[in-house]
Design a protein around this motif. Sequence first.
Motif, PDB file in Angstrom:
ATOM      1  N   GLU A  18      -7.676  -2.202  -0.791  1.00  0.00           N
ATOM      2  CA  GLU A  18      -6.561  -1.631  -0.044  1.00  0.00           C
ATOM      3  C   GLU A  18      -6.241  -2.507   1.163  1.00  0.00           C
ATOM      4  O   GLU A  18      -5.085  -2.613   1.570  1.00  0.00           O
ATOM      5  CB  GLU A  18      -6.859  -0.197   0.387  1.00  0.00           C
ATOM      6  CG  GLU A  18      -5.623   0.466   0.949  1.00  0.00           C
ATOM      7  CD  GLU A  18      -5.666   1.978   0.964  1.00  0.00           C
ATOM      8  OE1 GLU A  18      -4.846   2.541   1.706  1.00  0.00           O
ATOM      9  OE2 GLU A  18      -6.476   2.575   0.264  1.00  0.00           O
ATOM     10  N   ALA A  19      -7.254  -3.182   1.701  1.00  0.00           N
ATOM     11  CA  ALA A  19      -7.012  -4.112   2.819  1.00  0.00           C
ATOM     12  C   ALA A  19      -6.123  -5.273   2.362  1.00  0.00           C
ATOM     13  O   ALA A  19      -5.248  -5.714   3.110  1.00  0.00           O
ATOM     14  CB  ALA A  19      -8.326  -4.630   3.374  1.00  0.00           C
ATOM     15  N   ARG A  22      -2.650  -3.853   2.138  1.00  0.00           N
ATOM     16  CA  ARG A  22      -2.070  -3.663   3.471  1.00  0.00           C
ATOM     17  C   ARG A  22      -1.643  -5.004   4.066  1.00  0.00           C
ATOM     18  O   ARG A  22      -0.585  -5.103   4.686  1.00  0.00           O
ATOM     19  CB  ARG A  22      -3.056  -2.970   4.410  1.00  0.00           C
ATOM     20  CG  ARG A  22      -2.398  -2.658   5.737  1.00  0.00           C
ATOM     21  CD  ARG A  22      -3.321  -2.063   6.773  1.00  0.00           C
ATOM     22  NE  ARG A  22      -2.607  -1.602   7.943  1.00  0.00           N
ATOM     23  CZ  ARG A  22      -1.970  -2.371   8.826  1.00  0.00           C
ATOM     24  NH1 ARG A  22      -1.936  -3.670   8.667  1.00  0.00           N
ATOM     25  NH2 ARG A  22      -1.356  -1.860   9.861  1.00  0.00           N
ATOM     26  N   ALA A  25       1.577  -5.892   2.528  1.00  0.00           N
ATOM     27  CA  ALA A  25       2.630  -5.033   3.078  1.00  0.00           C
ATOM     28  C   ALA A  25       3.016  -5.485   4.486  1.00  0.00           C
ATOM     29  O   ALA A  25       4.199  -5.523   4.832  1.00  0.00           O
ATOM     30  CB  ALA A  25       2.164  -3.575   3.102  1.00  0.00           C
ATOM     31  N   LEU A  26       2.028  -5.842   5.277  1.00  0.00           N
ATOM     32  CA  LEU A  26       2.294  -6.319   6.639  1.00  0.00           C
ATOM     33  C   LEU A  26       3.130  -7.596   6.607  1.00  0.00           C
ATOM     34  O   LEU A  26       4.097  -7.726   7.372  1.00  0.00           O
ATOM     35  CB  LEU A  26       0.972  -6.565   7.364  1.00  0.00           C
ATOM     36  CG  LEU A  26       1.068  -7.078   8.797  1.00  0.00           C
ATOM     37  CD1 LEU A  26       1.857  -6.127   9.683  1.00  0.00           C
ATOM     38  CD2 LEU A  26      -0.331  -7.308   9.343  1.00  0.00           C
ATOM     39  N   GLU A  47       4.796   0.314  11.796  1.00  0.00           N
ATOM     40  CA  GLU A  47       3.527   0.738  11.185  1.00  0.00           C
ATOM     41  C   GLU A  47       3.752   1.724  10.045  1.00  0.00           C
ATOM     42  O   GLU A  47       3.037   1.693   9.048  1.00  0.00           O
ATOM     43  CB  GLU A  47       2.595   1.341  12.241  1.00  0.00           C
ATOM     44  CG  GLU A  47       2.001   0.307  13.162  1.00  0.00           C
ATOM     45  CD  GLU A  47       1.209  -0.781  12.436  1.00  0.00           C
ATOM     46  OE1 GLU A  47       0.489  -0.484  11.451  1.00  0.00           O
ATOM     47  OE2 GLU A  47       1.329  -1.950  12.835  1.00  0.00           O
ATOM     48  N   VAL A  50       4.704  -0.314   7.060  1.00  0.00           N
ATOM     49  CA  VAL A  50       3.517  -0.969   6.481  1.00  0.00           C
ATOM     50  C   VAL A  50       2.718   0.042   5.666  1.00  0.00           C
ATOM     51  O   VAL A  50       2.310  -0.242   4.527  1.00  0.00           O
ATOM     52  CB  VAL A  50       2.641  -1.618   7.576  1.00  0.00           C
ATOM     53  CG1 VAL A  50       1.316  -2.109   6.997  1.00  0.00           C
ATOM     54  CG2 VAL A  50       3.384  -2.769   8.249  1.00  0.00           C
ATOM     55  N   ALA A  51       2.513   1.242   6.197  1.00  0.00           N
ATOM     56  CA  ALA A  51       1.756   2.277   5.478  1.00  0.00           C
ATOM     57  C   ALA A  51       2.474   2.689   4.195  1.00  0.00           C
ATOM     58  O   ALA A  51       1.833   2.821   3.134  1.00  0.00           O
ATOM     59  CB  ALA A  51       1.536   3.486   6.375  1.00  0.00           C
ATOM     60  N   ASP A  52       3.782   2.877   4.259  1.00  0.00           N
ATOM     61  CA  ASP A  52       4.556   3.273   3.075  1.00  0.00           C
ATOM     62  C   ASP A  52       4.485   2.206   1.985  1.00  0.00           C
ATOM     63  O   ASP A  52       4.320   2.518   0.804  1.00  0.00           O
ATOM     64  CB  ASP A  52       6.014   3.539   3.434  1.00  0.00           C
ATOM     65  CG  ASP A  52       6.215   4.794   4.271  1.00  0.00           C
ATOM     66  OD1 ASP A  52       5.268   5.606   4.408  1.00  0.00           O
ATOM     67  OD2 ASP A  52       7.340   4.948   4.813  1.00  0.00           O
ATOM     68  N   THR A  54       2.174  -0.105   1.656  1.00  0.00           N
ATOM     69  CA  THR A  54       0.796  -0.159   1.162  1.00  0.00           C
ATOM     70  C   THR A  54       0.585   0.915   0.107  1.00  0.00           C
ATOM     71  O   THR A  54       0.042   0.638  -0.970  1.00  0.00           O
ATOM     72  CB  THR A  54      -0.214   0.016   2.313  1.00  0.00           C
ATOM     73  OG1 THR A  54      -0.020  -1.033   3.267  1.00  0.00           O
ATOM     74  CG2 THR A  54      -1.643  -0.026   1.803  1.00  0.00           C
ATOM     75  N   GLU A  55       1.028   2.140   0.385  1.00  0.00           N
ATOM     76  CA  GLU A  55       0.893   3.238  -0.577  1.00  0.00           C
ATOM     77  C   GLU A  55       1.645   2.942  -1.868  1.00  0.00           C
ATOM     78  O   GLU A  55       1.136   3.195  -2.968  1.00  0.00           O
ATOM     79  CB  GLU A  55       1.394   4.543   0.028  1.00  0.00           C
ATOM     80  CG  GLU A  55       0.500   5.095   1.105  1.00  0.00           C
ATOM     81  CD  GLU A  55       1.100   6.326   1.785  1.00  0.00           C
ATOM     82  OE1 GLU A  55       1.965   6.996   1.176  1.00  0.00           O
ATOM     83  OE2 GLU A  55       0.696   6.604   2.919  1.00  0.00           O
ATOM     84  N   THR A  57       2.287   0.024  -3.066  1.00  0.00           N
ATOM     85  CA  THR A  57       1.564  -1.049  -3.748  1.00  0.00           C
ATOM     86  C   THR A  57       0.357  -0.495  -4.489  1.00  0.00           C
ATOM     87  O   THR A  57       0.081  -0.886  -5.633  1.00  0.00           O
ATOM     88  CB  THR A  57       1.143  -2.132  -2.736  1.00  0.00           C
ATOM     89  OG1 THR A  57       2.319  -2.629  -2.083  1.00  0.00           O
ATOM     90  CG2 THR A  57       0.418  -3.279  -3.418  1.00  0.00           C
TER      91      THR A  57
END
Length: 72
Positions: A18-19, A22, A25-26, A47, A50-52, A54-55, A57
Amino acid sequence: MCRSIKTLRPPFETDATEADMRAAALQYVRKVSGFRQPAAHNAEAFERAVADITEATVRLLGALEVRGAQSA
């Protein structure tokens, strides 16, 4: 395009964390927004994006079926 984002799906990357997702995504949000680090008044939106992403992905890679992939 974001050349620093690596392909995370098998067989290119079998242990994408997940890193890793993320980080990709960043990089995407940085590229699209034009900000390496947003100002304080934009930090929450940055942020959240980035969270959205990441999810999304995580869901995408979980749903992909790679033909010819070997199961462990």
